[in-house]
Design an enzyme around this catalytic site. Structure first.
Site, PDB file in Angstrom:
ATOM      1  N   TYR A 123       0.848  -1.192   0.000  1.00 23.53           N
ATOM      2  CA  TYR A 123       0.000   0.000   0.000  1.00 23.53           C
ATOM      3  C   TYR A 123       0.887   1.247   0.000  1.00 23.53           C
ATOM      4  O   TYR A 123       1.624   1.507   0.937  1.00 23.53           O
ATOM      5  CB  TYR A 123      -0.916   0.039   1.224  1.00 23.53           C
ATOM      6  CG  TYR A 123      -1.821  -1.155   1.394  1.00 23.53           C
ATOM      7  CD1 TYR A 123      -2.100  -2.016   0.336  1.00 23.53           C
ATOM      8  CD2 TYR A 123      -2.403  -1.423   2.627  1.00 23.53           C
ATOM      9  CE1 TYR A 123      -2.923  -3.117   0.505  1.00 23.53           C
ATOM     10  CE2 TYR A 123      -3.239  -2.525   2.801  1.00 23.53           C
ATOM     11  CZ  TYR A 123      -3.498  -3.364   1.736  1.00 23.53           C
ATOM     12  OH  TYR A 123      -4.318  -4.452   1.918  1.00 23.53           O
TER      13      TYR A 123
ATOM     14  N   LYS B 160     -23.072   6.125  -3.588  1.00 24.09           N
ATOM     15  CA  LYS B 160     -22.566   7.433  -4.011  1.00 24.09           C
ATOM     16  C   LYS B 160     -21.791   7.362  -5.336  1.00 24.09           C
ATOM     17  O   LYS B 160     -21.205   8.348  -5.770  1.00 24.09           O
ATOM     18  CB  LYS B 160     -21.654   8.015  -2.932  1.00 24.09           C
ATOM     19  CG  LYS B 160     -22.360   8.225  -1.591  1.00 24.09           C
ATOM     20  CD  LYS B 160     -21.386   8.693  -0.527  1.00 24.09           C
ATOM     21  CE  LYS B 160     -22.082   8.855   0.823  1.00 24.09           C
ATOM     22  NZ  LYS B 160     -21.140   9.260   1.896  1.00 24.09           N
TER      23      LYS B 160
END
Length: 327
Positions: free
Chosen positions: A55, A227
């Protein structure tokens, strides 16, 4: 915040854990927001933080370490991973992506004994910590025998640098093979309302073998927030770009399902994401749920989901909506 014990250990995880997939490789203002999200999570009772070297190409572990520095180490559970390398072109090719500098980065599944030990040392330096609570094989490396991989892990455990060991993204057959090689205490897998494949074999396996199950991607990488627009244009850095789950057709289908959840969320005075997290957290076999936050407001909302108590009627309504959705 409710805590849940990993069987056969003295490790208690917060029911909602902080997942840091997106907490690295950003502009300074975004790193500041990530730090605030991590600290807000802790203040809300989240004590379990999951990360990985891949990450942000190491940057995320640094962000996690710096953000958690003010808090007592013995009150925090750090979960990180090993087995994905971008430095060595060895092992099994995994995938490529364009980083924030515009450079193509190739990722390989590689978990030799020497690589595992080196990865752990690097993670500890970035985290600025002396030990890792739960060290997890990120993806299996088919080119390295399990025995060799876990010989390196055994050394790290003996040295006190790793407390407990888990795995991630394994098939039941691979998990069984690992169990005959080294005593792992957990498995981390994707799980959400729209992706319930692990209900077939992994969850029954974990229940039978008393293995903790850590669920990641509980909001379907955004699909379950309601969303996401079907017209969304993901940036070239976004791993969702080109993924079949994020076609306009599938986003419309997901949004229609989310619309069916809104009345249930409103009746309980919670947001749809909170409703989704609560449902996931209370599924059979789930030990804790990983969810990320881009800012402190999202972190606070996520943490509050642990306190939601859905009635049997609500749960049945959600499951009925799932059946009717076609997912």
């Amino acid at each position: 915040m409710e805590t849940r014990k990993i069987p056969k250990t003295d490790l208690n995880l917060s029911a909602i854990a902080f997942g840091s997939f997106a907490s690295g490789g950003w502009a300074p203002s975004e790193k500041k927001a990530a730090t605030e999200a991590i600290r807000a999570s802790y203040q809300m009772g989240i004590t379990t933080f999951d990360t990985a070297p891949i990450y942000g190409l190491g940057e995320t572990e640094t962000v996690i370490g710096e953000a958690l520095k003010p808090f007592p180490r013995d009150k925090i559970q750090i979960m990180t991973k090993f087995g994905l390398r971008w430095i060595y072109q060895k092992g099994t090719y995994f995938r490529s992506f364009i980083n924030f500098d515009g450079k193509k980065v190739d990722i390989y599944r590689y978990a030799s004994k020497e690589s595992v030990i080196e990865e752990c040392e690097n993670s500890l330096k970035r985290l600025n910590m002396d030990y890792i609570d739960l060290y997890q094989l990120h993806w299996p490396d088919e080119t390295t025998p399990m025995e060799e991989t876990f010989e390196g892990i055994q050394r790290l455990v003996e040295q006190g640098k790793v407390r407990y060991v888990g795995v991630s993204n394994l098939t039941p057959e691979q998990l069984d093979k690992v169990e005959h090689t080294f005593p792992v205490v957990s498995i981390q897998m994707p799980y959400n309302m729209l992706d319930r494949k692990i209900e077939e074999e992994i969850i029954p396996y974990c229940i039978e073998h008393d293995t903790a199950l850590i669920a990641y991607r509980p909001l379907g990488a955004g699909l379950l927030t309601g969303k996401m627009s079907p017209d969304i244009d993901f940036s070239r850095h976004d791993t969702r770009r080109g993924h079949p789950n994020f076609t306009p057709e599938n986003i419309r289908k997901a949004n229609k399902f989310v619309d069916s959840l809104r009345p249930i969320a409103q009746a309980n005075k919670v947001s749809v994401p909170q409703l989704v997290l609560s449902w996931t957290l209370n599924r059979p076999g789930i030990t804790c749920v990983l969810t990320g936050a881009m800012n402190s407001a999202q972190a606070i909302e996520n943490a509050k989901a642990a306190n939601i108590k859905l009635s049997k009627k609500d749960t049945n309504a959600i499951n009925t909506a799932l059946l009717e959705s076609g997912f």
